[in-house]
Design a protein around this motif. Structure first.
Motif, mmCIF file in Angstrom:
data_model
loop_
_atom_site.group_PDB
_atom_site.id
_atom_site.type_symbol
_atom_site.label_atom_id
_atom_site.label_comp_id
_atom_site.label_asym_id
_atom_site.label_seq_id
_atom_site.Cartn_x
_atom_site.Cartn_y
_atom_site.Cartn_z
ATOM 1 N N LEU A 115 0.787 -1.097 -0.164
ATOM 2 C CA LEU A 115 -0.168 -0.163 -0.064
ATOM 3 C C LEU A 115 1.206 1.168 -0.027
ATOM 4 O O LEU A 115 1.874 1.557 1.023
ATOM 5 C CB LEU A 115 -0.713 -0.086 1.327
ATOM 6 C CG LEU A 115 -1.753 1.373 1.552
ATOM 7 C CD1 LEU A 115 -3.074 1.067 0.490
ATOM 8 C CD2 LEU A 115 -2.292 1.135 2.951
ATOM 9 N N PHE A 116 0.888 2.125 -1.172
ATOM 10 C CA PHE A 116 1.613 3.362 -1.155
ATOM 11 C C PHE A 116 0.857 4.401 -0.997
ATOM 12 O O PHE A 116 -0.368 4.513 -1.373
ATOM 13 C CB PHE A 116 2.233 3.400 -2.375
ATOM 14 C CG PHE A 116 2.729 4.669 -2.991
ATOM 15 C CD1 PHE A 116 4.200 5.013 -2.214
ATOM 16 C CD2 PHE A 116 2.512 5.808 -3.513
ATOM 17 C CE1 PHE A 116 4.802 6.185 -2.630
ATOM 18 C CE2 PHE A 116 3.061 6.729 -3.851
ATOM 19 C CZ PHE A 116 4.283 7.107 -3.316
ATOM 20 N N GLN A 117 1.078 5.233 -0.079
ATOM 21 C CA GLN A 117 0.529 6.687 0.434
ATOM 22 C C GLN A 117 1.066 7.660 -0.193
ATOM 23 O O GLN A 117 2.313 8.271 0.210
ATOM 24 C CB GLN A 117 0.494 6.685 2.101
ATOM 25 C CG GLN A 117 -0.501 7.911 2.386
ATOM 26 C CD GLN A 117 -0.921 7.922 3.988
ATOM 27 O OE1 GLN A 117 -0.115 6.841 4.680
ATOM 28 N NE2 GLN A 117 -1.555 8.502 4.507
ATOM 29 N N LYS A 118 0.239 8.387 -0.982
ATOM 30 C CA LYS A 118 1.033 9.582 -1.770
ATOM 31 C C LYS A 118 1.498 10.683 -0.797
ATOM 32 O O LYS A 118 2.337 11.545 -1.234
ATOM 33 C CB LYS A 118 -0.011 9.952 -2.736
ATOM 34 C CG LYS A 118 -0.068 9.291 -4.018
ATOM 35 C CD LYS A 118 -1.436 9.685 -4.845
ATOM 36 C CE LYS A 118 -0.953 10.792 -5.641
ATOM 37 N NZ LYS A 118 -0.963 12.259 -5.371
ATOM 38 N N THR A 119 0.490 11.140 0.089
ATOM 39 C CA THR A 119 0.675 12.101 0.886
ATOM 40 C C THR A 119 2.119 12.314 1.641
ATOM 41 O O THR A 119 2.719 13.141 1.768
ATOM 42 C CB THR A 119 -0.262 12.511 1.698
ATOM 43 O OG1 THR A 119 -0.584 11.380 2.373
ATOM 44 C CG2 THR A 119 -1.591 12.756 1.224
ATOM 45 N N ILE A 120 2.565 11.109 2.102
ATOM 46 C CA ILE A 120 3.857 10.877 2.790
ATOM 47 C C ILE A 120 4.830 10.278 1.909
ATOM 48 O O ILE A 120 6.032 9.806 2.449
ATOM 49 C CB ILE A 120 3.563 10.147 3.888
ATOM 50 C CG1 ILE A 120 3.056 8.838 3.843
ATOM 51 C CG2 ILE A 120 2.536 11.045 4.970
ATOM 52 C CD1 ILE A 120 2.867 8.193 5.330
ATOM 53 N N LEU A 121 4.597 9.726 0.537
ATOM 54 C CA LEU A 121 5.392 9.273 -0.104
ATOM 55 C C LEU A 121 6.222 7.889 0.504
ATOM 56 O O LEU A 121 7.452 7.595 0.477
ATOM 57 C CB LEU A 121 6.591 9.938 -0.614
ATOM 58 C CG LEU A 121 6.128 11.491 -1.165
ATOM 59 C CD1 LEU A 121 7.251 12.237 -1.676
ATOM 60 C CD2 LEU A 121 5.410 10.924 -2.585
ATOM 61 N N GLN A 122 5.266 6.928 1.003
ATOM 62 C CA GLN A 122 5.661 5.818 1.857
ATOM 63 C C GLN A 122 5.050 4.705 1.397
ATOM 64 O O GLN A 122 3.738 4.788 1.021
ATOM 65 C CB GLN A 122 5.610 6.373 3.263
ATOM 66 C CG GLN A 122 6.190 4.692 4.039
ATOM 67 C CD GLN A 122 6.367 5.242 5.579
ATOM 68 O OE1 GLN A 122 6.082 6.239 5.759
ATOM 69 N NE2 GLN A 122 6.542 4.268 6.359
ATOM 70 N N THR A 123 5.660 3.516 1.190
ATOM 71 C CA THR A 123 4.883 2.208 0.930
ATOM 72 C C THR A 123 5.029 1.341 2.222
ATOM 73 O O THR A 123 6.050 1.077 2.821
ATOM 74 C CB THR A 123 5.834 1.587 -0.009
ATOM 75 O OG1 THR A 123 5.829 2.127 -1.399
ATOM 76 C CG2 THR A 123 5.159 0.108 -0.357
ATOM 77 N N PHE A 124 3.888 0.906 2.628
ATOM 78 C CA PHE A 124 3.403 0.253 3.507
ATOM 79 C C PHE A 124 3.489 -1.444 3.013
ATOM 80 O O PHE A 124 2.487 -1.709 2.405
ATOM 81 C CB PHE A 124 2.486 0.366 4.312
ATOM 82 C CG PHE A 124 2.210 1.730 4.916
ATOM 83 C CD1 PHE A 124 2.913 1.941 6.029
ATOM 84 C CD2 PHE A 124 1.882 2.782 4.255
ATOM 85 C CE1 PHE A 124 2.723 3.344 6.693
ATOM 86 C CE2 PHE A 124 1.702 3.984 4.651
ATOM 87 C CZ PHE A 124 2.310 4.531 5.951
#
Length: 361
Positions: A115-124
């Motif tokens: 799961l990649f979150q755009k607002t923090i540029l991080q992939t979980f």
């Protein structure tokens, strides 16, 4: 009689104002530069700003390389903004999907859905981790994620809190390609070697056939797409291989059939008044098409021997692949003169008969 008159009146207004579909494409990704294959572009929007995600796979002397996930910000008309962003370049990633600020993609070699979150540029890592089977294509809508696996569809209905992934369908009957939107997931399945049928399930509810009928009636229901409570799918004559499109509004309990007679029909994508799909042209080459649901107006998006497909529609944007290139553009309508009153009446009643025709009882 009253139903026919009302439907005719509504279609008169539509036919009087709708012009031909127009799309001015922008180049989303050029795989010919690095000899890459591009596949599965999907459109989404974060806080009103659209973007696209897609898979890129390098073509080398020993075949196609690992899948990489790419994200590209877009302007309102589909023109790319700035350079593309490579989300995942360390593992073999499946076809991605996006909703709001989140991008999901299966990682078969790791056995999870990232799961990649755009607002923090991080992939979980680890979304749906520990699920049984080998995870494949993943889809997301809001906080719901569903992924196909070799033991069935695995669902997480609250990815932002505590959840327990659950197998919601399969492996028997054999099921393919879940799609999800607004709490409704759809797929096609085949029972005991019979023809394919489309099913739907509300998140947290039971599943049901989208179109009731006999499973041995000579028609396959394939490649469903969903937008809110509307489900579209291909209806393939198993004796000829030619297909039409059925649009089922579950909430309104209505059904429309679009008579196309296309070979190779499939890979549907649905939003509001537009449907994207793949089908063979007159030369037997697979091409990408866009159809307006209100009147059945068609636009062939790709031409020539390279062919095309992988269509996705979102709001007033459409994206598709042609050869080793991906494109995205804004859907518009050309100007069309208002027909004479006599022509209006004829078109209205002809259209009413078209919409009311049913392929299956």
């Amino acid at each position: 009689m009253r139903t026919h008159l009302v439907l005719s009146t509504l279609l008169l207004a539509s036919l009087a104002t709708a012009g031909p579909i127009e799309v001015t494409p922008h180049l989303l990704f050029d795989g010919t530069v690095g000899n890459d294959n591009v596949a599965g572009p999907r459109l989404a929007s974060e806080s009103g700003f659209p973007y696209a995600v897609f898979q890129v796979r390098g073509v080398g002397p020993f075949g196609v390389g690992p899948g990489l996930v790419v994200l590209q910000e877009l302007r309102a008309d589909g023109e790319p903004i700035g350079p593309a962003r490579w989300i995942d370049a360390t593992t073999s990633a499946g076809l991605p999907d996006a909703s709001g600020e989140f991008v999901v993609f299966a990682r078969p070699d790791v056995g999870d859905v990232a799961l990649f979150q755009k607002t923090i540029l991080q992939t979980f890592s680890g979304t749906l981790a520990g699920s049984p089977g080998t995870l494949e294509q993943a889809r997301i809508s809001g906080s719901d994620v569903v992924a196909g696996s070799d033991v069935g569809f695995v669902l997480a209905d609250n990815i932002f809190g505590a959840f327990v992934p659950a197998v919601v369908r399969g492996p028997v009957p054999f099921s393919e390609g879940p799609e999800i939107d607004a709490g409704l997931m759809v797929w096609q399945e085949r029972v005991s070697g019979l023809e394919a049928a489309v099913r739907a399930q509300e998140i947290g509810g039971g599943s049901f056939f989208v179109f009731s009928g006999n499973l041995a009636d000579g028609f396959d229901e394939v490649d469903p797409a969903v937008w809110r409570e509307q489900v579209a799918f291909g209806l393939i004559d198993t004796s000829t291989g030619l297909g039409d499109i059925v649009l089922r509004d579950i909430g309104a309990d209505t059904t429309r059939t679009y008579s196309l007679g296309f070979a190779g029909l499939g890979e549907l994508a649905l939003t509001r008044d537009f449907l994207g799909f793949e089908a063979d042209d007159a030369n037997g080459v697979q091409q990408a098409y866009l159809m307006r649901l209100s009147d059945g107006e068609l636009l062939q998006l790709t031409q020539g021997p390279l062919g095309g497909g992988d269509v996705d529609v979102f709001g007033d944007l459409v994206t598709y692949v042609s050869g080793q290139q991906a494109f995205v553009g804004q859907i518009g309508e050309g100007a069309q003169p208002v027909p004479e009153p006599g022509t209006l009446v004829l078109c209205g009643f002809a259209a009413a008969g078209f919409w009311l025709r049913r392929r299956r009882s």
